[in-house]
Write an enzyme that holds these catalytic residues in place. Structure first.
Site, mmCIF file in Angstrom:
data_model
loop_
_atom_site.group_PDB
_atom_site.id
_atom_site.type_symbol
_atom_site.label_atom_id
_atom_site.label_comp_id
_atom_site.label_asym_id
_atom_site.label_seq_id
_atom_site.Cartn_x
_atom_site.Cartn_y
_atom_site.Cartn_z
ATOM 1 N N ARG A 1 -1.986 -11.312 -5.305
ATOM 2 C CA ARG A 1 -2.579 -11.106 -6.626
ATOM 3 C C ARG A 1 -1.620 -10.321 -7.489
ATOM 4 N NH1 ARG A 1 -8.620 -9.026 -6.894
ATOM 5 N NH2 ARG A 1 -7.580 -7.052 -6.560
ATOM 6 N N THR B 1 -2.566 -8.898 -13.867
ATOM 7 C CA THR B 1 -3.503 -9.950 -14.317
ATOM 8 C C THR B 1 -4.583 -10.246 -13.285
ATOM 9 O OG1 THR B 1 -2.204 -11.716 -13.311
ATOM 10 C CG2 THR B 1 -1.598 -11.070 -15.556
ATOM 11 N N ASP C 1 -7.881 -2.070 0.184
ATOM 12 C CA ASP C 1 -6.900 -3.164 0.249
ATOM 13 C C ASP C 1 -6.739 -3.609 1.696
ATOM 14 O OD1 ASP C 1 -4.305 -4.540 0.514
ATOM 15 O OD2 ASP C 1 -4.121 -4.089 -1.614
ATOM 16 N N ASP D 1 -3.049 -3.866 3.158
ATOM 17 C CA ASP D 1 -2.439 -2.548 3.391
ATOM 18 C C ASP D 1 -3.065 -1.854 4.600
ATOM 19 O OD1 ASP D 1 -0.549 -2.654 1.395
ATOM 20 O OD2 ASP D 1 -1.821 -1.714 -0.113
HETATM 21 C C1 PRP Z 1 -5.999 -9.830 -1.170
HETATM 22 C C2 PRP Z 1 -6.920 -10.527 -0.185
HETATM 23 C C3 PRP Z 1 -7.111 -11.873 -0.833
HETATM 24 C C4 PRP Z 1 -7.084 -11.528 -2.298
HETATM 25 C C5 PRP Z 1 -8.502 -11.519 -2.807
HETATM 26 O O1 PRP Z 1 -4.696 -10.222 -0.994
HETATM 27 O O2 PRP Z 1 -6.401 -10.600 1.118
HETATM 28 O O3 PRP Z 1 -6.090 -12.810 -0.521
HETATM 29 O O4 PRP Z 1 -6.524 -10.226 -2.418
HETATM 30 O O5 PRP Z 1 -8.536 -11.303 -4.176
HETATM 31 P P1 PRP Z 1 -9.018 -12.409 -5.208
HETATM 32 O O6 PRP Z 1 -10.277 -13.007 -4.645
HETATM 33 O O7 PRP Z 1 -9.272 -11.627 -6.450
HETATM 34 O O8 PRP Z 1 -7.940 -13.426 -5.372
HETATM 35 P P2 PRP Z 1 -3.488 -9.533 -1.806
HETATM 36 O O9 PRP Z 1 -3.261 -10.261 -3.076
HETATM 37 O O10 PRP Z 1 -3.742 -8.066 -1.901
HETATM 38 O O11 PRP Z 1 -2.237 -9.859 -0.902
HETATM 39 P P3 PRP Z 1 -1.886 -9.305 0.546
HETATM 40 O O12 PRP Z 1 -2.914 -9.861 1.519
HETATM 41 O O13 PRP Z 1 -0.523 -9.847 0.795
HETATM 42 O O14 PRP Z 1 -1.918 -7.799 0.523
HETATM 43 N N1 URA Z 2 -8.058 -7.544 -2.165
HETATM 44 C C1 URA Z 2 -8.361 -6.575 -1.259
HETATM 45 O O1 URA Z 2 -7.639 -6.416 -0.266
HETATM 46 N N2 URA Z 2 -9.443 -5.825 -1.466
HETATM 47 C C2 URA Z 2 -10.254 -5.996 -2.526
HETATM 48 O O2 URA Z 2 -11.254 -5.265 -2.649
HETATM 49 C C3 URA Z 2 -9.927 -6.993 -3.464
HETATM 50 C C4 URA Z 2 -8.826 -7.748 -3.256
#
Ligand code: PRP
Ligand code: URA
Length: 209
Positions: free
Chosen positions: A104, A108, A200, A203
């Site tokens: 994400r 945005t 998150d 993380d």
């Molecule tokens: C997180 C999560 C989803 C997304 C959800 O990933 O694991 O993939 O956000 O958010 P959304 O429904 O608003 O799209 P992130 O973008 O943090 O990436 P990561 O798993 O690499 O940390």
């Molecule tokens: N991605 C995450 O990991 N946590 C949230 O709450 C939303 C998006």
């Protein structure tokens, strides 16, 4: 309209509550995500078709049941979806594993694609898309679109926690895709994080913050 299945099993809810706590460290978080994923996939696959087969036990021949129909595949969304793979493949060891890379944009909140590699015969498989978090729904909806563009139309979405906004987005964009969640939360905050959520997921899973 697709269906939303919420798993209220006490074991799943108990483990999810521990994951939510800010005091739960990376090791325990990872183990719990794996355990819950295994418990969830047991229910997600409840309606898979079976066929009668002949088996000879040490006592006699009998007719019993084995899985039939489409083979399975799983598609974790990177990164956090990786934490669900081990639990699912322990129950379905023959499942092929594809990967979709999305993150994400912090400003945005829109998903940015960086990787897609699916099993060669995906179009003939029932695919389970795995991601712990369904927040705005942008990542899951884009991932499903990427999969459909490659010819696969038998898809289920498996999330640990979902916000109503994410459910609504996936149901609007992909009314043919059922959604399976362990926790249906209240809302998103101003940073598009799920409230109460667990923070998150990527993380916490990989210890990157
Ligand atoms: C997180 C999560 C989803 C997304 C959800 O990933 O694991 O993939 O956000 O958010 P959304 O429904 O608003 O799209 P992130 O973008 O943090 O990436 P990561 O798993 O690499 O940390
Ligand atoms: N991605 C995450 O990991 N946590 C949230 O709450 C939303 C998006």
């Amino acid at each position: 309209m697709s269906k939303v299945h919420v798993f209220d099993h006490p074991l799943i809810q108990h483990k999810l509550s521990i994951m939510r706590s800010k005091d739960t460290g990376t090791k325990e978080f990872r183990e719990l995500l794996e355990e819950i994923s295994m418990l969830m996939v047991y229910e997600v696959t409840r309606d898979l078709p079976t066929q009668d087969v002949e088996v000879e036990t040490p006592i006699c021949k009998c007719t019993t049941k084995m899985l039939a129909g489409k083979k399975l595949g799983i598609v974790p969304i990177l990164r956090a979806g990786l934490g669900m793979v081990e639990g699912v493949t322990r129950l379905i060891p023959a499942a092929r594993v594809g990967h979709i890379g999305l993150y994400r944009d912090p400003e945005t909140h829109e998903p940015v694609e960086y990787y897609c590699k699916l099993p060669a015969d995906s179009e003939n498989r029932e695919l389970l898309v795995l991601d712990p978090m369904l927040a705005t729904g942008g990542s899951a909806s884009d991932a499903i679109t990427m999969i459909k563009k490659r010819g696969c139309h038998h898809i289920r979405l498996v999330n640990l926690i979902a916000a109503p906004e994410g459910i609504a987005k996936v149901q609007k964009d992909h009314p043919d895709v059922d959604i399976y969640v362990a926790g249906l939360d209240e809302k998103l905050n101003e940073h598009a994080y799920i409230v109460p959520g667990l923070g998150d997921a990527g993380d916490r899973l990989f210890g990157t913050k």
